[in-house]
Motif scaffolding. Structure first.
Motif, mmCIF file in Angstrom:
data_model
loop_
_atom_site.group_PDB
_atom_site.id
_atom_site.type_symbol
_atom_site.label_atom_id
_atom_site.label_comp_id
_atom_site.label_asym_id
_atom_site.label_seq_id
_atom_site.Cartn_x
_atom_site.Cartn_y
_atom_site.Cartn_z
ATOM 1 N N ASN A 128 -2.654 8.906 -5.400
ATOM 2 C CA ASN A 128 -4.023 8.825 -4.909
ATOM 3 C C ASN A 128 -4.921 9.395 -6.000
ATOM 4 N N ALA A 129 -6.101 8.998 -6.096
ATOM 5 C CA ALA A 129 -6.893 8.180 -5.209
ATOM 6 C C ALA A 129 -6.730 6.701 -5.496
ATOM 7 N N GLY A 130 -6.204 6.350 -6.671
ATOM 8 C CA GLY A 130 -6.147 4.959 -7.099
ATOM 9 C C GLY A 130 -5.364 4.047 -6.178
ATOM 10 N N ILE A 131 -4.199 4.494 -5.704
ATOM 11 C CA ILE A 131 -3.372 3.623 -4.872
ATOM 12 C C ILE A 131 -4.044 3.363 -3.518
ATOM 13 N N HIS A 132 -4.724 4.370 -2.978
ATOM 14 C CA HIS A 132 -5.446 4.196 -1.712
ATOM 15 C C HIS A 132 -6.623 3.240 -1.908
ATOM 16 N N GLU A 133 -7.388 3.452 -2.954
ATOM 17 C CA GLU A 133 -8.542 2.589 -3.223
ATOM 18 C C GLU A 133 -8.096 1.145 -3.444
ATOM 19 N N LEU A 134 -6.973 0.941 -4.143
ATOM 20 C CA LEU A 134 -6.461 -0.404 -4.356
ATOM 21 C C LEU A 134 -6.066 -1.043 -3.022
ATOM 22 N N ALA A 135 -5.333 -0.324 -2.181
ATOM 23 C CA ALA A 135 -4.887 -0.853 -0.893
ATOM 24 C C ALA A 135 -6.079 -1.263 -0.035
ATOM 25 N N VAL A 136 -7.078 -0.400 0.062
ATOM 26 C CA VAL A 136 -8.261 -0.705 0.871
ATOM 27 C C VAL A 136 -8.992 -1.918 0.304
ATOM 28 N N ALA A 137 -9.134 -1.975 -1.013
ATOM 29 C CA ALA A 137 -9.859 -3.094 -1.631
ATOM 30 C C ALA A 137 -9.143 -4.421 -1.417
ATOM 31 N N LEU A 138 -7.823 -4.431 -1.513
ATOM 32 C CA LEU A 138 -7.079 -5.679 -1.388
ATOM 33 C C LEU A 138 -7.040 -6.216 0.036
ATOM 34 N N CYS A 139 -6.969 -5.315 1.020
ATOM 35 C CA CYS A 139 -6.721 -5.726 2.413
ATOM 36 C C CYS A 139 -7.996 -6.207 3.100
ATOM 37 N N GLY A 140 -8.199 -7.517 3.077
ATOM 38 C CA GLY A 140 -9.344 -8.113 3.750
ATOM 39 C C GLY A 140 -9.037 -8.567 5.158
ATOM 40 N N SER A 141 -7.748 -8.616 5.513
ATOM 41 C CA SER A 141 -7.370 -9.019 6.863
ATOM 42 C C SER A 141 -6.111 -8.266 7.266
ATOM 43 N N GLY A 142 -5.795 -8.376 8.552
ATOM 44 C CA GLY A 142 -4.631 -7.710 9.111
ATOM 45 C C GLY A 142 -4.975 -7.155 10.471
ATOM 46 N N PRO A 143 -4.012 -6.543 11.145
ATOM 47 C CA PRO A 143 -4.277 -5.950 12.450
ATOM 48 C C PRO A 143 -5.388 -4.895 12.346
ATOM 49 N N PRO A 144 -6.434 -5.001 13.164
ATOM 50 C CA PRO A 144 -7.575 -4.082 13.052
ATOM 51 C C PRO A 144 -7.193 -2.606 13.117
ATOM 52 N N GLU A 145 -6.231 -2.242 13.983
ATOM 53 C CA GLU A 145 -5.861 -0.825 14.095
ATOM 54 C C GLU A 145 -5.191 -0.322 12.821
ATOM 55 N N LEU A 146 -4.420 -1.183 12.156
ATOM 56 C CA LEU A 146 -3.806 -0.774 10.888
ATOM 57 C C LEU A 146 -4.844 -0.692 9.780
ATOM 58 N N LEU A 147 -5.768 -1.647 9.755
ATOM 59 C CA LEU A 147 -6.840 -1.600 8.753
ATOM 60 C C LEU A 147 -7.669 -0.328 8.907
ATOM 61 N N ASP A 148 -7.986 0.056 10.135
ATOM 62 C CA ASP A 148 -8.750 1.287 10.365
ATOM 63 C C ASP A 148 -7.990 2.506 9.872
ATOM 64 N N ARG A 149 -6.693 2.587 10.161
ATOM 65 C CA ARG A 149 -5.898 3.740 9.710
ATOM 66 C C ARG A 149 -5.803 3.778 8.195
ATOM 67 N N LEU A 150 -5.637 2.596 7.579
ATOM 68 C CA LEU A 150 -5.571 2.554 6.120
ATOM 69 C C LEU A 150 -6.885 2.997 5.496
ATOM 70 N N ARG A 151 -7.993 2.530 6.035
ATOM 71 C CA ARG A 151 -9.300 2.932 5.477
ATOM 72 C C ARG A 151 -9.493 4.444 5.576
#
Length: 186
Positions: A128-151
């Protein structure tokens, strides 16, 4: 039961057609606090060592395989990767790339686009922080609850699985689908 866990699966489907790829992002396990030794040489804490083994067990049970692993050469990322690698049924070859150490998302993308062609499923062990920022930037779709936890967070020893249509050359913000998000419970 782990917190932030995605449903466990016995076999994970491949990312898709020939133009798709899968990226497994693993954040290194908990290390000793900063300032005790040079940052590059920080080892895992007791909790970190236990969590790395748990991450390996989860990956082995999940069915998310990799064809190649890229790992930062720092002590804590290597110490995270070794028990994970040992737990996998089909361990991938590993490349330790100095550019991954404490890398910004743009540097991570550069390494992925260079190393990814011809590889359908790639695993990256980073910081972190790079791997988290990359994951958030790449993920434009997916289960909403997982996207919220990732963000909200990418905890130590956590795993994020992103399916990427268009292959490594199309590695752009919002193109990926968050397929799984997991972290050890605490």
């Amino acid at each position: 039961m782990p917190s932030d866990s995605a449903p466990r699966v016995t076999s994970a489907p491949d990312p898709g057609g020939p133009e798709s790829c899968r990226l497994l992002l693993v954040r290194h396990a908990k290390a000793v606090p900063k300032g005790q030794v040079d940052d590059f040489e920080r080892p895992l804490s007791d909790r970190g060592r236990a969590d790395a083994h748990e991450t390996g067990r989860w990956l082995a049970q999940s069915g998310f395989d990799a064809d190649l692993a890229l790992c930062s050469p720092s002590r804590r990322t290597r110490q995270t990767w070794q028990p994970v690698l040992a737990a996998l049924r089909n361990p991938p070859p590993t490349v330790y790339d100095e550019r991954l150490y404490d890398a910004a998302p743009s540097r991570l993308v550069t390494v992925l686009t260079e190393r990814g062609p011809g590889v359908a499923r790639l695993l990256l062990v980073g910081h972190n922080a790079g791997i988290h920022e990359l994951a958030v930037a790449l993920c434009g779709s997916g289960p909403p609850e997982l996207l919220d936890r990732l963000r909200a967070r990418f905890p130590t020893s956590g795993v994020v699985v992103v399916d990427l249509p268009g292959g490594w050359e199309a590695l752009t913000p919002g193109r990926g689908r968050l397929t799984a998000y997991w972290a050890p419970s605490h």
